[in-house]
Scaffold this active site. Structure first.
Site, PDB file in Angstrom:
ATOM      1  N   GLY A 174       1.615 -25.203   1.113  1.00 52.57           N
ATOM      2  CA  GLY A 174       3.177 -24.840   2.647  1.00 52.57           C
ATOM      3  C   GLY A 174       3.694 -25.387   2.625  1.00 52.57           C
TER       4      GLY A 174
ATOM      5  N   ARG B  16      -3.572 -28.227  23.311  1.00 49.82           N
ATOM      6  CA  ARG B  16      -2.717 -29.213  22.754  1.00 49.82           C
ATOM      7  C   ARG B  16      -1.461 -29.603  23.843  1.00 49.82           C
ATOM      8  NH1 ARG B  16       2.263 -28.395  19.929  1.00 49.82           N
ATOM      9  NH2 ARG B  16       2.469 -25.976  20.034  1.00 49.82           N
TER      10      ARG B  16
ATOM     11  N   GLY C 130       6.154 -25.841   5.708  1.00 50.99           N
ATOM     12  CA  GLY C 130       6.094 -26.086   6.736  1.00 50.99           C
ATOM     13  C   GLY C 130       6.811 -27.568   6.980  1.00 50.99           C
ATOM     14  N   LEU C 131       6.776 -28.162   7.731  1.00 51.32           N
ATOM     15  CA  LEU C 131       6.547 -29.606   8.141  1.00 51.32           C
ATOM     16  C   LEU C 131       5.778 -29.767   7.037  1.00 51.32           C
ATOM     17  CD1 LEU C 131       7.989 -29.303  11.599  1.00 51.32           C
ATOM     18  CD2 LEU C 131      10.084 -30.019   9.665  1.00 51.32           C
ATOM     19  N   ALA C 132       4.901 -29.529   7.680  1.00 51.05           N
ATOM     20  CA  ALA C 132       3.543 -30.653   7.153  1.00 51.05           C
ATOM     21  C   ALA C 132       3.483 -30.937   6.058  1.00 51.05           C
ATOM     22  CB  ALA C 132       2.162 -29.967   7.579  1.00 51.05           C
ATOM     23  N   GLY C 133       3.892 -29.440   5.053  1.00 52.88           N
ATOM     24  CA  GLY C 133       3.414 -29.040   3.723  1.00 52.88           C
ATOM     25  C   GLY C 133       4.796 -29.645   2.918  1.00 52.88           C
TER      26      GLY C 133
ATOM     27  N   LEU D 224       4.580 -30.347  16.280  1.00 53.79           N
ATOM     28  CA  LEU D 224       5.624 -30.739  14.664  1.00 53.79           C
ATOM     29  C   LEU D 224       5.232 -32.687  14.995  1.00 53.79           C
ATOM     30  CD1 LEU D 224       8.631 -29.225  16.375  1.00 53.79           C
ATOM     31  CD2 LEU D 224       6.951 -28.432  15.145  1.00 53.79           C
TER      32      LEU D 224
ATOM     33  N   GLU E 257      -1.435 -27.677  11.543  1.00 55.54           N
ATOM     34  CA  GLU E 257      -2.024 -26.703  12.360  1.00 55.54           C
ATOM     35  C   GLU E 257      -3.877 -26.367  11.855  1.00 55.54           C
ATOM     36  OE1 GLU E 257       0.760 -24.008  14.079  1.00 55.54           O
ATOM     37  OE2 GLU E 257      -0.988 -22.871  15.294  1.00 55.54           O
TER      38      GLU E 257
ATOM     39  N   ARG F 245      -0.863 -26.287  29.343  1.00 56.99           N
ATOM     40  CA  ARG F 245      -0.159 -25.404  29.684  1.00 56.99           C
ATOM     41  C   ARG F 245      -1.599 -24.863  29.678  1.00 56.99           C
ATOM     42  NH1 ARG F 245       2.273 -25.644  22.977  1.00 56.99           N
ATOM     43  NH2 ARG F 245       4.224 -27.139  23.811  1.00 56.99           N
TER      44      ARG F 245
HETATM   45  C1  LIG Z   1       7.764 -20.017  18.714  1.00 54.44           C
HETATM   46  C2  LIG Z   1       6.684 -21.493  19.053  1.00 54.44           C
HETATM   47  C3  LIG Z   1       7.352 -22.805  19.157  1.00 54.44           C
HETATM   48  C4  LIG Z   1       6.755 -24.026  18.968  1.00 54.44           C
HETATM   49  N1  LIG Z   1       7.978 -25.047  19.532  1.00 54.44           N
HETATM   50  C5  LIG Z   1       7.599 -25.477  19.282  1.00 54.44           C
HETATM   51  C6  LIG Z   1       7.795 -27.361  19.645  1.00 54.44           C
HETATM   52  O1  LIG Z   1       8.834 -27.222  20.531  1.00 54.44           O
HETATM   53  N2  LIG Z   1       7.389 -28.332  19.735  1.00 54.44           N
HETATM   54  C7  LIG Z   1       6.708 -28.975  18.838  1.00 54.44           C
HETATM   55  O2  LIG Z   1       6.052 -29.850  18.402  1.00 54.44           O
HETATM   56  N3  LIG Z   1       5.543 -27.506  18.283  1.00 54.44           N
HETATM   57  C8  LIG Z   1       5.768 -26.504  18.522  1.00 54.44           C
HETATM   58  N4  LIG Z   1       5.398 -25.273  18.054  1.00 54.44           N
HETATM   59  C9  LIG Z   1       3.440 -25.329  17.251  1.00 54.44           C
HETATM   60  C10 LIG Z   1       4.483 -26.111  15.452  1.00 54.44           C
HETATM   61  O3  LIG Z   1       5.708 -24.800  15.390  1.00 54.44           O
HETATM   62  C11 LIG Z   1       3.830 -25.084  14.416  1.00 54.44           C
HETATM   63  O4  LIG Z   1       2.752 -26.250  15.059  1.00 54.44           O
HETATM   64  C12 LIG Z   1       4.152 -26.306  13.221  1.00 54.44           C
HETATM   65  O5  LIG Z   1       5.581 -25.999  13.142  1.00 54.44           O
HETATM   66  C13 LIG Z   1       2.874 -26.001  12.407  1.00 54.44           C
HETATM   67  O6  LIG Z   1       3.712 -26.153  10.937  1.00 54.44           O
HETATM   68  P1  LIG Z   1       2.656 -26.540   9.586  1.00 54.44           P
HETATM   69  O7  LIG Z   1       3.785 -27.303   8.963  1.00 54.44           O
HETATM   70  O8  LIG Z   1       1.486 -27.143  10.303  1.00 54.44           O
HETATM   71  O9  LIG Z   1       2.833 -24.886   9.402  1.00 54.44           O
HETATM   72  P2  LIG Z   1       3.859 -23.717   8.949  1.00 54.44           P
HETATM   73  O10 LIG Z   1       5.308 -24.353   9.427  1.00 54.44           O
HETATM   74  O11 LIG Z   1       2.776 -22.306   9.917  1.00 54.44           O
HETATM   75  O12 LIG Z   1       3.465 -23.423   7.419  1.00 54.44           O
HETATM   76  C14 LIG Z   1       2.634 -22.712   6.721  1.00 54.44           C
HETATM   77  C15 LIG Z   1       3.231 -22.663   5.352  1.00 54.44           C
HETATM   78  O13 LIG Z   1       1.868 -22.402   4.542  1.00 54.44           O
HETATM   79  C16 LIG Z   1       2.125 -21.369   3.688  1.00 54.44           C
HETATM   80  N5  LIG Z   1       1.508 -20.331   3.567  1.00 54.44           N
HETATM   81  C17 LIG Z   1       0.385 -20.145   4.758  1.00 54.44           C
HETATM   82  N6  LIG Z   1      -0.581 -19.312   4.192  1.00 54.44           N
HETATM   83  C18 LIG Z   1      -0.267 -18.981   2.717  1.00 54.44           C
HETATM   84  C19 LIG Z   1      -1.393 -19.176   1.790  1.00 54.44           C
HETATM   85  N7  LIG Z   1      -2.027 -18.081   1.560  1.00 54.44           N
HETATM   86  N8  LIG Z   1      -0.558 -18.881   0.109  1.00 54.44           N
HETATM   87  C20 LIG Z   1       0.178 -19.453   0.358  1.00 54.44           C
HETATM   88  N9  LIG Z   1       1.139 -20.711   1.295  1.00 54.44           N
HETATM   89  C21 LIG Z   1       0.856 -20.361   2.914  1.00 54.44           C
HETATM   90  C22 LIG Z   1       3.860 -20.075   4.349  1.00 54.44           C
HETATM   91  O14 LIG Z   1       3.889 -19.639   3.679  1.00 54.44           O
HETATM   92  C23 LIG Z   1       3.886 -21.708   5.525  1.00 54.44           C
HETATM   93  O15 LIG Z   1       4.898 -22.199   3.677  1.00 54.44           O
HETATM   94  C24 LIG Z   1       5.327 -23.693  18.258  1.00 54.44           C
HETATM   95  C25 LIG Z   1       4.620 -22.629  17.833  1.00 54.44           C
HETATM   96  C26 LIG Z   1       5.702 -21.321  17.864  1.00 54.44           C
HETATM   97  C27 LIG Z   1       5.066 -20.476  17.224  1.00 54.44           C
END
Ligand SMILES: Cc1cc2nc3c(=O)[nH]c(=O)nc-3n(C[C@H](O)[C@H](O)[C@H](O)COP(=O)(O)OP(=O)(O)OC[C@H]3O[C@@H](n4cnc5c(N)ncnc54)[C@H](O)[C@@H]3O)c2cc1C
Length: 637
Positions: free
Chosen positions: A40, A435, A42-45, A441, A425, A330
């Site tokens: 991953g 939440r 995303g922000l966490a990864g 984020l 997440e 929400r």
């Molecule tokens: C439209 C929208 C707007 C939002 N706005 C807000 C906001 O304003 N404020 C807020 O706090 N939250 C907001 N959220 C929630 C927030 O965006 C997410 O909870 C957060 O970004 C998740 O981050 P993450 O790093 O956990 O995962 P993600 O950003 O989903 O990243 C997941 C990563 O894992 C990788 N991955 C997944 N499965 C696999 C696999 N099997 N093999 C290899 N790679 C894989 C993907 O490629 C990606 O790189 C919003 C959500 C949505 C849907």
């Protein structure tokens, strides 16, 4: 299953700093010897991979997109919470902690939530240092706005593209480490299996999505930061690629899955328009700072909104929740929208919509001020609906958006499989049954930038280093399992596309395990989901081959996992005989339709343990103790 949460002893506000002191360290020269897998970006990864690499660990990072920059985090619009108290309106670490515990309807761990509130202030400093262009107010300080469930303004933002700006910051940090050779990045690689050796997570099997080749990667520890599973409902605000495969594979290998039925339905999304649709679009919660939500008082009133006089409008959130008004949390705002629509007062085609109206704010602040704050969201709305929200109210309706459930983790973010950490997440950690806006984020970046860099070192320092050979039986078995499953999918001589199964599953779950649930509906779903899954394995058609770029195969694998997860969600929802937060069991509600908790029986995290193919999973409990915030009926009136 060991559910020892490892919550440090001592006063709440000292737990994290005391814990950091008690955690073991790996000395800088030894860090180079350890390798960590991060799935991953995303922000966490990305935050976690960059921070671990900065410390000196060798990191391999995987994502299925063509660039880490395309992780779903980029879609986040509204903002990120932090207890900086810049507006001087009464915020504090304790208030953010309290709001979050209450917002989650008392189903989250106090110690985790307090730590989250505590590190929130560091996150903003870190992001500013990385160059994130947060909005500023006239005096030069970072600006704040309000989000649901809070009476203070603590949300930092970059217009309606906060996630994008934060991810660019994390991505730059990641790129720096890629440039230094500390991180090896594997885009277009999908994790399909976890490798467990002697009870510890030691690697992953990934499929190169371009060539179709399977690869096993080994390390001293594995982190999953793979996002949420809100796409189980088919229609959701999540990016189309979001799925459950990584955490589902880990669950099947022994990681506990916590509170799978806690799924968040967001109140302000563009309503569904028809069968053809494959995606829903969020209108950020930030819009509720200035937009007012209403429906006509009269049932079946089809007049255009401008022709409905003020005294014939029902600003139902302001009426029902005068203290929080349009910024009610929400779960509550979503249910209220559903109630007025069920009551025949919904607007737009099919009556599945409510108005989000900016006319009062435009009159008060001027159109330019509104454009300045929300311009990109208004533009997005107009492009999708062909209606100009500066002139007519937006129409919105609740949709699947976020998942509070996920893999169970202890205070160190470690799952029930030693050496498997879960961030963002993908874990269940801090939000309880609901939440609050702008806190995902915050949690993802807290996990990646500020928690895993400490807790990973402790795990590695306490664990003897034992190399695993590439031909270890556990490795070859994991690769073979992926190969067999792929071959099985391709061999089904069926007629239905993966999408048609997916759409049917989503509709079923939305109806029986969505915004409202009841025993009869859940029992029905527990018959229908396995039947659909059985048909899938008999009648799906997957085109193309294993050894090539094959999006039909990718989707089929993800749908197969959703078909299993969907059943677990229904089981979890059925077992939790109470309403709390987003989990609204119709049998358990107050006279005025609010969620009715049962703290005596359900003040715990439900953790499910896989028992093998064809056998029912076992439900375990982690009790939740509230020492600081006393259990109380959650009210926003
Ligand atoms: C439209 C929208 C707007 C939002 N706005 C807000 C906001 O304003 N404020 C807020 O706090 N939250 C907001 N959220 C929630 C927030 O965006 C997410 O909870 C957060 O970004 C998740 O981050 P993450 O790093 O956990 O995962 P993600 O950003 O989903 O990243 C997941 C990563 O894992 C990788 N991955 C997944 N499965 C696999 C696999 N099997 N093999 C290899 N790679 C894989 C993907 O490629 C990606 O790189 C919003 C959500 C949505 C849907």
């Amino acid at each position: 299953m060991n559910l020892e949460a490892r919550i440090p002893s001592g006063p709440l506000e000292q737990k994290w700093s005391r814990h950091r002191f008690e955690l073991k360290l790996v000395n800088p020269a030894n860090k180079r010897k350890y390798s960590v897998i991060m799935v991953g970006s995303g922000l966490a990864g990305a935050g976690g991979a960059a921070s671990l690499a900065e410390l000196g660990y060798q990191v391999k990072c995987f994502c299925y997109q063509d660039s880490p920059r395309r992780a779903h985090s980029i879609a986040a619009q509204g903002g990120i919470n932090a207890a900086k108290n810049y507006p001087n309106d009464g915020d504090s670490v304790f208030r953010l902690f309290y709001d979050t515990v209450k917002g989650g309807d008392f189903r989250a761990r106090e110690a985790n939530v307090y730590r989250l509130a505590e590190v929130s202030v560091n996150i903003i400093d870190q992001c500013v240092a990385l160059g994130v262009p947060f909005a500023r107010e006239y005096g030069g300080l970072l600006d704040n706005r309000s989000f649901g469930g809070a009476q203070v303004s603590r949300t930092f933002y970059a217009r309606g593209q906060t996630g994008q700006q934060l991810l660019l910051g994390a991505y730059q940090a990641l790129e720096r480490q890629i440039g230094r050779g500390q991180v090896r990045m594997f885009p277009r690689h999908e994790m399909q299996e976890l490798i467990v050796v002697d009870g510890r997570a030691r690697g992953v099997v990934v499929r190169d999505l371009v060539t179709g080749e399977l690869e096993a990667h080994l390390a001293d520890a594995v982190c999953l930061a793979t996002g949420g599973y809100g796409n189980v409902f088919y229609l959701s605000t999540n990016a189309k690629g979001c799925n459950t495969t990584a955490i589902w594979r880990a669950y099947r290998r022994g990681a506990g899955f916590a509170n799978p039925c806690f799924t968040q339905i967001h109140p302000t999304c563009i309503p569904v328009t028809g069968e053809h649709q494959s995606k829903l679009t969020l209108m950020s919660e930030s819009l509720r700072n200035d937009g007012r939500i209403w429906v006509p008082k009269q049932k079946g009133d089809t007049r255009p909104p401008v022709r409905i006089p003020e005294d014939e409008r029902d600003y139902y959130l302001e009426r029902k929740y005068p203290s929080y008004g349009n910024l009610a949390p929400r779960d509550i705002a979503s249910r209220a929208a559903k109630q007025v629509c069920d009551d025949g007062r919904g607007v737009g085609p099919g009556g599945q919509g409510v108005y989000l109206d900016f006319s009062e704010a435009i009159g008060r602040l001027g159109e330019d001020a509104i454009r300045e704050k929300y311009g990109n969201l208004f533009e997005m709305y107009e492009r999708i609906t062909a209606e100009d929200p500066y002139r007519v109210p937006m129409r919105i309706y609740p949709a699947s958006h976020y998942t509070m459930g996920g893999l169970w983790v202890d205070y160190n973010l470690m799952s029930t499989i030693p050496g498997l950490f879960v961030l963002g997440e993908a874990n269940f950690s801090d939000h309880g049954a609901n939440r609050l806006g702008a806190s995902a984020l915050m949690q993802g970046l807290a996990d990646g930038y500020f928690i895993i860099p400490y807790t990973m070192g402790d795990y590695l320092a306490r664990t003897p280093r034992t190399p695993v050979a590439g031909d270890h039986p556990a490795v070859t078995a994991a690769v073979a399992a992926v190969r067999d499953r792929t071959a099985r999918l391709l061999a089904v001589p069926g007629k239905r596309t993966p999408t048609s199964f997916y759409r049917e599953l989503g509709r079923l779950l939305w109806e029986q395990c969505g915004m409202a649930r009841n025993r009869a509906g859940l029992e029905r779903a527990l018959g229908e989901v396995p039947a659909l899954r059985e048909e899938f394995w008999r009648n799906v058609t997957v085109t193309g081959e294993a050894g090539e770029l094959n999006q039909s195969l990718e989707l089929a694998g993800r749908v197969a996992d959703f078909l299993e997860l969907g059943e677990l969600m229904c089981r979890d929802a059925l077992a939790r005989d109470e309403s709390c937060g987003c989990h609204f069991r119709e049998e358990y509600q107050t006279e005025d339709g609010e969620a009715k908790r049962n703290d005596e029986r359900f003040c715990h995290v439900a953790v499910w343990e896989h028992q093998g193919e064809g056998r029912a999973p076992v439900r375990h409990q982690e009790p939740l103790d509230y020492e600081t915030v006393h259990l109380a009926t959650r009210s926003y009136k």
